[in-house]
Design an enzyme around this catalytic site. Sequence first.
Site, PDB file in Angstrom:
ATOM      1  N   HIS A   1       0.816  -1.225   0.000  1.00 37.82           N
ATOM      2  CA  HIS A   1       0.000   0.000   0.000  1.00 37.82           C
ATOM      3  C   HIS A   1       0.847   1.272   0.000  1.00 37.82           C
ATOM      4  O   HIS A   1       0.300   2.370  -0.089  1.00 37.82           O
ATOM      5  CB  HIS A   1      -1.000  -0.012   1.163  1.00 37.82           C
TER       6      HIS A   1
ATOM      7  N   ASP B   1       0.123  -7.547   1.388  1.00 39.72           N
ATOM      8  CA  ASP B   1       0.631  -6.175   1.503  1.00 39.72           C
ATOM      9  C   ASP B   1       2.163  -6.130   1.451  1.00 39.72           C
ATOM     10  O   ASP B   1       2.821  -5.891   2.458  1.00 39.72           O
ATOM     11  CB  ASP B   1       0.098  -5.523   2.794  1.00 39.72           C
TER      12      ASP B   1
ATOM     13  N   SER C   1       4.570   2.204   8.233  1.00 42.13           N
ATOM     14  CA  SER C   1       4.212   1.222   7.209  1.00 42.13           C
ATOM     15  C   SER C   1       5.378   0.915   6.288  1.00 42.13           C
ATOM     16  O   SER C   1       6.108   1.812   5.895  1.00 42.13           O
ATOM     17  CB  SER C   1       3.112   1.785   6.305  1.00 42.13           C
TER      18      SER C   1
HETATM   19  C1  4AZ Z   1       0.137   3.442   9.166  1.00 38.66           C
HETATM   20  O1  4AZ Z   1      -0.806   4.124   8.787  1.00 38.66           O
HETATM   21  C2  4AZ Z   1      -0.049   2.541  10.326  1.00 38.66           C
HETATM   22  N1  4AZ Z   1      -0.865   0.572  14.849  1.00 38.66           N
HETATM   23  C3  4AZ Z   1       0.916   1.610  10.629  1.00 38.66           C
HETATM   24  C4  4AZ Z   1       0.743   0.758  11.708  1.00 38.66           C
HETATM   25  C5  4AZ Z   1      -0.385   0.866  12.487  1.00 38.66           C
HETATM   26  C6  4AZ Z   1      -1.357   1.800  12.208  1.00 38.66           C
HETATM   27  C7  4AZ Z   1      -1.184   2.646  11.116  1.00 38.66           C
HETATM   28  C8  4AZ Z   1      -0.546  -0.060  13.664  1.00 38.66           C
HETATM   29  O2  4AZ Z   1       1.223   3.506   8.595  1.00 38.66           O
END
Ligand code: 4AZ
Length: 274
Positions: free
Chosen positions: A85, A132, A222
Amino acid sequence: MVRNAASLLLAGILTAVLTAAVRPAQAVVEVRPVRPAPAAADAHPARPVVGGLEAPQGKFPWTVRLSMGCGGALIEPRVVLTAGHCVDGTAKNDSIQVTAGVADLKARGAVTARSERVIRAEGFIDETRGDDWAVVRLDRPLLLPTLPIAKDPVGAGPYVVMGWGQTREDSIRQEERLHYASVPIVPDEKCAVAYKKAGVTLVDDEQICAGSPQADTCQGDSGGPMVGHGKHGEWVQVGIVSWGLGCARDGYPGVYTQLSTFRPAIKAAVRKLR
Ligand code: 4AZ
């Protein structure tokens, strides 16, 4: 009857007045949105996302930052593994800038590269439905250690997660310095029950749940790696930071791409990028 109603009304007014008198801070909090950062820090002292530890330079030498605001891991001198993503799915993509070799993104030793090509998991729809992952070929090899992908499914944990993302759910900024935390594995069944209530059906063998109200990943993390130790004590990558409902919320752990499931597909994609 009437008298009862009147005394009830009086009691109600008294309670309201008293409550207002003993909780003056409440009103202050409500007007605070004008200055969101300090108010947020005061409001959620129990949400130190990513556990709050700054990574010393060199501790995680294969962790990279991507310009769209994601993390990644150098799995070959010329290939970064990130979340599906985080990329838009176009194969010929030279728009991603990669910063590597530093825990502090502004440090002098930072090395940079640009993306050349991207392969995203074939079945990718969105981060909540598994698949993902994506691999990015760089325009030049980076002379840095690379991170191997674990063959085995995750064990009991805990595992280490890291990133330059928000240190709180309500933070308004990403970090300049890499943060890391140790997160406990949350069993699939328990995680599935929680997320089902939020309307999401997790894919057991494609996702790993981990985290607690004390430590979790957050927005901007992420794509970054979740790592554990291999047979000889070396770091191996077991997951990719994928998503979650908020950050460090009780009952809603972070969700990670389960790499043991995708290892063969990722290896095949990397061969195609060579
Ligand atoms: C993000 O948006 C994201 N708490 C990554 C990890 C988590 C929530 C959001 C997990 O990149």
